[in-house]
Write an enzyme that holds these catalytic residues in place. Structure first.
Site, PDB file in Angstrom:
ATOM      1  N   ALA A 168       0.868  -1.195   0.000  1.00 18.17           N
ATOM      2  CA  ALA A 168       0.000   0.000   0.000  1.00 18.17           C
ATOM      3  C   ALA A 168       0.898   1.235   0.000  1.00 18.17           C
ATOM      4  O   ALA A 168       0.804   2.104   0.868  1.00 18.17           O
ATOM      5  CB  ALA A 168      -0.969  -0.006   1.176  1.00 18.17           C
ATOM      6  N   HIS A 194       7.354   5.523   1.421  1.00 15.48           N
ATOM      7  CA  HIS A 194       8.071   4.301   1.015  1.00 15.48           C
ATOM      8  C   HIS A 194       9.001   4.587  -0.174  1.00 15.48           C
ATOM      9  O   HIS A 194      10.130   4.106  -0.226  1.00 15.48           O
ATOM     10  CB  HIS A 194       7.079   3.221   0.585  1.00 15.48           C
ATOM     11  CG  HIS A 194       6.138   2.760   1.649  1.00 15.48           C
ATOM     12  ND1 HIS A 194       4.793   3.066   1.630  1.00 15.48           N
ATOM     13  CD2 HIS A 194       6.324   2.004   2.756  1.00 15.48           C
ATOM     14  CE1 HIS A 194       4.199   2.503   2.672  1.00 15.48           C
ATOM     15  NE2 HIS A 194       5.099   1.859   3.382  1.00 15.48           N
ATOM     16  N   GLU A 217      12.213   6.969   9.598  1.00 19.71           N
ATOM     17  CA  GLU A 217      12.194   7.519  10.961  1.00 19.71           C
ATOM     18  C   GLU A 217      10.768   7.644  11.498  1.00 19.71           C
ATOM     19  O   GLU A 217      10.575   7.911  12.671  1.00 19.71           O
ATOM     20  CB  GLU A 217      12.883   8.887  10.989  1.00 19.71           C
ATOM     21  CG  GLU A 217      14.375   8.798  10.805  1.00 19.71           C
ATOM     22  CD  GLU A 217      15.076  10.120  11.034  1.00 19.71           C
ATOM     23  OE1 GLU A 217      14.397  11.167  11.093  1.00 19.71           O
ATOM     24  OE2 GLU A 217      16.309  10.101  11.145  1.00 19.71           O
ATOM     25  N   LEU A 229       2.777  10.562   6.167  1.00 21.96           N
ATOM     26  CA  LEU A 229       2.079   9.622   5.281  1.00 21.96           C
ATOM     27  C   LEU A 229       2.124   8.242   5.919  1.00 21.96           C
ATOM     28  O   LEU A 229       3.141   7.849   6.492  1.00 21.96           O
ATOM     29  CB  LEU A 229       2.757   9.574   3.910  1.00 21.96           C
ATOM     30  CG  LEU A 229       2.719  10.849   3.086  1.00 21.96           C
ATOM     31  CD1 LEU A 229       3.424  10.623   1.747  1.00 21.96           C
ATOM     32  CD2 LEU A 229       1.278  11.301   2.846  1.00 21.96           C
TER      33      LEU A 229
HETATM   34  P1  AMP Z   1       5.438  -0.211   6.381  1.00 20.16           P
HETATM   35  O1  AMP Z   1       5.027  -0.588   5.002  1.00 20.16           O
HETATM   36  O2  AMP Z   1       4.453   0.625   7.121  1.00 20.16           O
HETATM   37  O3  AMP Z   1       5.949  -1.393   7.171  1.00 20.16           O
HETATM   38  O4  AMP Z   1       6.706   0.749   6.207  1.00 20.16           O
HETATM   39  C1  AMP Z   1       7.827   0.325   5.484  1.00 20.16           C
HETATM   40  C2  AMP Z   1       8.949   1.295   5.692  1.00 20.16           C
HETATM   41  O5  AMP Z   1       8.566   2.587   5.219  1.00 20.16           O
HETATM   42  C3  AMP Z   1       9.338   1.483   7.167  1.00 20.16           C
HETATM   43  O6  AMP Z   1      10.747   1.584   7.261  1.00 20.16           O
HETATM   44  C4  AMP Z   1       8.650   2.786   7.527  1.00 20.16           C
HETATM   45  O7  AMP Z   1       9.272   3.471   8.596  1.00 20.16           O
HETATM   46  C5  AMP Z   1       8.787   3.552   6.233  1.00 20.16           C
HETATM   47  N1  AMP Z   1       7.790   4.620   6.134  1.00 20.16           N
HETATM   48  C6  AMP Z   1       6.436   4.498   6.185  1.00 20.16           C
HETATM   49  N2  AMP Z   1       5.841   5.707   6.107  1.00 20.16           N
HETATM   50  C7  AMP Z   1       6.839   6.625   6.006  1.00 20.16           C
HETATM   51  C8  AMP Z   1       6.883   8.062   5.909  1.00 20.16           C
HETATM   52  N3  AMP Z   1       5.776   8.797   5.895  1.00 20.16           N
HETATM   53  N4  AMP Z   1       8.092   8.651   5.816  1.00 20.16           N
HETATM   54  C9  AMP Z   1       9.235   7.918   5.834  1.00 20.16           C
HETATM   55  N5  AMP Z   1       9.264   6.563   5.931  1.00 20.16           N
HETATM   56  C10 AMP Z   1       8.088   5.936   6.017  1.00 20.16           C
END
Ligand code: AMP
Length: 282
Positions: free
Chosen positions: A32, A37, A148, A185
């Site tokens: 998603a 990302h 972060e 986001l």
């Molecule tokens: P997730 O798909 O939520 O497991 O996130 C995958 C990676 O994307 C993780 O390292 C998160 O910290 C990073 N991530 C998600 N949203 C953001 C954002 N708004 N800004 C920076 N990194 C993000």
């Protein structure tokens, strides 16, 4: 961009390129995908020749009452976005590929996983370290990028890599927002109603204001102490509740590298960390 769902073919693709001396960057995700990302993919691309992104909704990091079954999925959209951000290989394993019958291992980092998000989500961080270590073993990246936004997760991965002498550089990438001062986001933002989305705009604002006050206090003659910082986070909590955010998991100041409570509040690098709930979304 290549797409692979089985481990042997990912290994074959990567080992052939690593044998030629190419550097590999890894970006683990749950799909998603949004610009947060994709910023990680760009960070990886700047530091490696080949970027691997994974999309895997990891059941081990969801608690029994969490949103595993309704976690958003958009595979075709994800693939298009990754390709345009410069990703070379998309690894999309299914659950049986990652956790075949008889899978018995849990990887667990202590200390930094306690408190903050660890209190509200028991077992969550063990699920993350277990899957990330497995991805590191499959991909053998030179560099891996984490956001972060999930700050405790980033510090935990750094601790795991350091403790186990893993040959991978961990990069922390800054939080991406739709616009300056707005909510980070997140794949889960789509669950927020228009009204809740409006209310929650106070969250990043109050965090930012509190961070500014903390910095001012640190540089003032009076200086900052644990007590004065606590007074500021308590005040922030009150304002958040008054602004209509119904539930605050935590809002705390921690040492930016160790996540411990600060000792010298004047000189140590600090982070303001918080989690709130609104409309069933954390
Ligand atoms: P997730 O798909 O939520 O497991 O996130 C995958 C990676 O994307 C993780 O390292 C998160 O910290 C990073 N991530 C998600 N949203 C953001 C954002 N708004 N800004 C920076 N990194 C993000």
């Amino acid at each position: 961009m290549e797409r692979r769902s089985d481990i042997p073919s990912v290994k074959a693709y990567l080992r052939a390129r690593q044998a030629q001396g190419l550097r590999v960057g890894l970006v683990p995700t749950m799909g998603a995908l949004h610009d947060g990302h994709l910023s990680l993919v760009r960070f990886a691309k700047a530091r490696a020749d080949i970027v691997v992104a994974t999309v895997f909704v990891n059941p081990k990091q969801f608690g029994p009452s969490e949103d595993l079954s309704r976690y958003p999925r958009d595979l075709e959209g994800d693939a298009q976005k990754l390709a345009s951000a410069g990703c070379d290989l998309l690894f999309l394993p299914d659950i049986k590929v990652m956790y075949p019958e008889g899978f018995k291992t849990t990887v667990s980092v202590r200390g930094v996983t306690e408190g903050l998000c660890g209190s509200a989500r028991p077992g969550h961080f063990d699920g993350v370290t277990t899957v990330v270590l497995k991805l590191f073993s499959i991909v053998r990246p030179d560099v891996a990028v984490f956001g972060e936004k999930d700050y405790q997760q980033l510090i935990m991965i750094r601790a795991m890599v350091r403790d186990l002498d893993m040959p991978v550089e961990i990069i922390g990438a800054p939080i991406i927002r739709a616009a300056a001062g707005t909510l980070a986001l997140s794949s889960r933002n789509r669950y927020l109603s228009v009204e809740d989305m409006d209310t929650v705009t106070m969250f990043p604002r109050i965090l930012q204001d509190t961070a500014v006050l903390i910095e001012a206090l640190r540089h003032s003659e009076q200086g900052a102490t644990r007590e004065t910082l606590r007074a500021l986070t308590e005040a922030a909590k009150e304002i958040l509740l008054a602004s209509g955010i119904p539930s605050i998991d935590y809002i705390e100041v921690r040492h930016a590298d160790t996540l411990e409570k600060p000792n010298d509040c004047r000189t140590e690098p600090l982070r303001l960390l918080a989690a709130v709930r609104i409309g069933g979304v954390r």
